[in-house]
Design a protein around this motif. Sequence first.
Motif, short mmCIF file in Angstrom:
data_model
loop_
_atom_site.label_atom_id
_atom_site.label_comp_id
_atom_site.label_asym_id
_atom_site.label_seq_id
_atom_site.Cartn_x
_atom_site.Cartn_y
_atom_site.Cartn_z
N ASN A 182 57.33 48.21 26.53
CA ASN A 182 56.21 47.55 25.85
C ASN A 182 56.67 46.39 24.98
O ASN A 182 55.95 45.40 24.81
N GLN A 183 57.88 46.49 24.40
CA GLN A 183 58.34 45.40 23.54
C GLN A 183 58.78 44.16 24.33
O GLN A 183 59.07 43.12 23.75
N LEU A 184 58.79 44.27 25.66
CA LEU A 184 59.04 43.09 26.48
C LEU A 184 57.81 42.19 26.56
O LEU A 184 57.91 41.03 26.96
N HIS A 185 56.62 42.76 26.22
CA HIS A 185 55.36 42.00 26.18
C HIS A 185 55.06 41.32 27.53
O HIS A 185 54.82 40.11 27.60
N LEU A 186 55.06 42.13 28.58
CA LEU A 186 54.84 41.61 29.92
C LEU A 186 53.41 41.87 30.39
O LEU A 186 52.73 42.77 29.89
N VAL A 187 52.97 41.09 31.36
CA VAL A 187 51.64 41.27 31.93
C VAL A 187 51.59 42.54 32.76
O VAL A 187 50.66 43.36 32.64
N ASN A 188 52.58 42.74 33.61
CA ASN A 188 52.61 43.92 34.47
C ASN A 188 53.09 45.14 33.69
O ASN A 188 53.92 45.02 32.78
N LYS A 189 52.60 46.31 34.05
CA LYS A 189 52.92 47.54 33.35
C LYS A 189 53.76 48.47 34.23
O LYS A 189 53.84 48.30 35.44
N LEU A 190 54.37 49.45 33.57
CA LEU A 190 55.08 50.48 34.31
C LEU A 190 54.10 51.33 35.10
O LEU A 190 52.93 51.49 34.71
N ASP A 191 54.57 51.90 36.21
CA ASP A 191 53.71 52.79 36.98
C ASP A 191 53.71 54.19 36.36
O ASP A 191 54.33 54.43 35.32
N ALA A 192 53.02 55.13 37.03
CA ALA A 192 52.89 56.49 36.49
C ALA A 192 54.21 57.23 36.45
O ALA A 192 54.32 58.27 35.78
N ASN A 193 55.22 56.71 37.15
CA ASN A 193 56.54 57.35 37.20
C ASN A 193 57.54 56.66 36.28
O ASN A 193 58.74 56.87 36.42
N TYR A 194 57.04 55.84 35.36
CA TYR A 194 57.87 55.14 34.36
C TYR A 194 58.83 54.14 34.99
O TYR A 194 59.94 53.92 34.50
N GLY A 195 58.40 53.55 36.08
CA GLY A 195 59.23 52.57 36.77
C GLY A 195 58.43 51.37 37.23
O GLY A 195 57.20 51.31 37.11
N THR A 196 59.14 50.40 37.75
CA THR A 196 58.54 49.22 38.35
C THR A 196 59.50 48.67 39.39
O THR A 196 60.72 48.81 39.24
N SER A 197 58.96 48.07 40.44
CA SER A 197 59.83 47.45 41.44
C SER A 197 60.34 46.09 40.99
O SER A 197 61.20 45.50 41.64
N ASN A 198 59.84 45.59 39.86
CA ASN A 198 60.29 44.31 39.33
C ASN A 198 61.61 44.46 38.57
O ASN A 198 61.84 45.49 37.92
N VAL A 199 62.43 43.44 38.64
CA VAL A 199 63.60 43.34 37.76
C VAL A 199 63.49 42.03 36.99
O VAL A 199 62.74 41.12 37.38
N PHE A 200 64.24 41.92 35.89
CA PHE A 200 64.06 40.84 34.95
C PHE A 200 65.39 40.19 34.61
O PHE A 200 66.42 40.87 34.54
N ILE A 201 65.36 38.88 34.40
CA ILE A 201 66.57 38.14 34.02
C ILE A 201 66.62 38.03 32.50
O ILE A 201 65.72 37.47 31.87
N ILE A 202 67.68 38.58 31.91
CA ILE A 202 67.90 38.53 30.47
C ILE A 202 69.15 37.69 30.20
O ILE A 202 70.20 37.94 30.78
N ASP A 203 69.04 36.70 29.32
CA ASP A 203 70.19 35.85 29.06
C ASP A 203 71.11 36.46 28.00
O ASP A 203 70.86 37.57 27.49
N LYS A 204 72.17 35.76 27.64
CA LYS A 204 73.17 36.30 26.71
C LYS A 204 72.63 36.50 25.30
O LYS A 204 73.21 37.26 24.51
#
Length: 213
Positions: free
Chosen positions: A137-159
């Motif tokens: 939730n603190q990522l503040h994204l439009v898409n949400k986790l599914d009912a299994n606490y996962g998502t098929s999306n991955v995210f790019i985080i910089d240094k």
Amino acid sequence: MKKNIVLFVLFILPIVAYLFFASGVNSFIKLPIITPKIADIGNWTSLNGEKVTLDKKITILGFSGTQLLKNRGNLFNLNEKIYQRYHGFKDLQFVMICPLGTEKDVKSIMDAFDDFTDVSHWYFVFTTPDEIKSYYNQLHLVNKLDANYGTSNVFIIDKERNLRGRKDKKEYKEGYDTFHPSELSNEMLDDFKIILYEYRAALKKNNNATKQL
């Protein structure tokens, strides 16, 4: 006539190419920040007991959910399209946040990967579903986790722990769907190269261009 063609190729064409790339929405200058300064990973248990942190690393961050074995094809896609190509860089890591109780599933998948991949830059950390939801939730994204606490999306985080992506209204992108190999090969690979370019350019500017990003 031939002389004019040679002059065009040598002098005019590079300028045209530069203007083309420089004018693009996602030019090789800066990939926009979607969410600044996300939280670092807590003292969550990792698969092999390592301390995992997002600080000073380029991170591909994912949320596996409880259906990890069912969705293992997503990890295979990410491994094939992105990880195997770039895992040799010291400052790059792939981190998956997983629910407690999926440790055996992760180990079986990593054992399979180990037959054809150096898995030393794959990291899996485990915590409770509530902690996973709070962290996501603190990522503040439009898409949400599914009912299994996962998502098929991955995210790019910089240094600096900024979540990066595309902010253009016509092509907003906060994550990359591992279910679709074509999205990894195209949008994600393009954006990932921009991140690499940023850090390589910074290293060259500081006269420190090494195998590190």
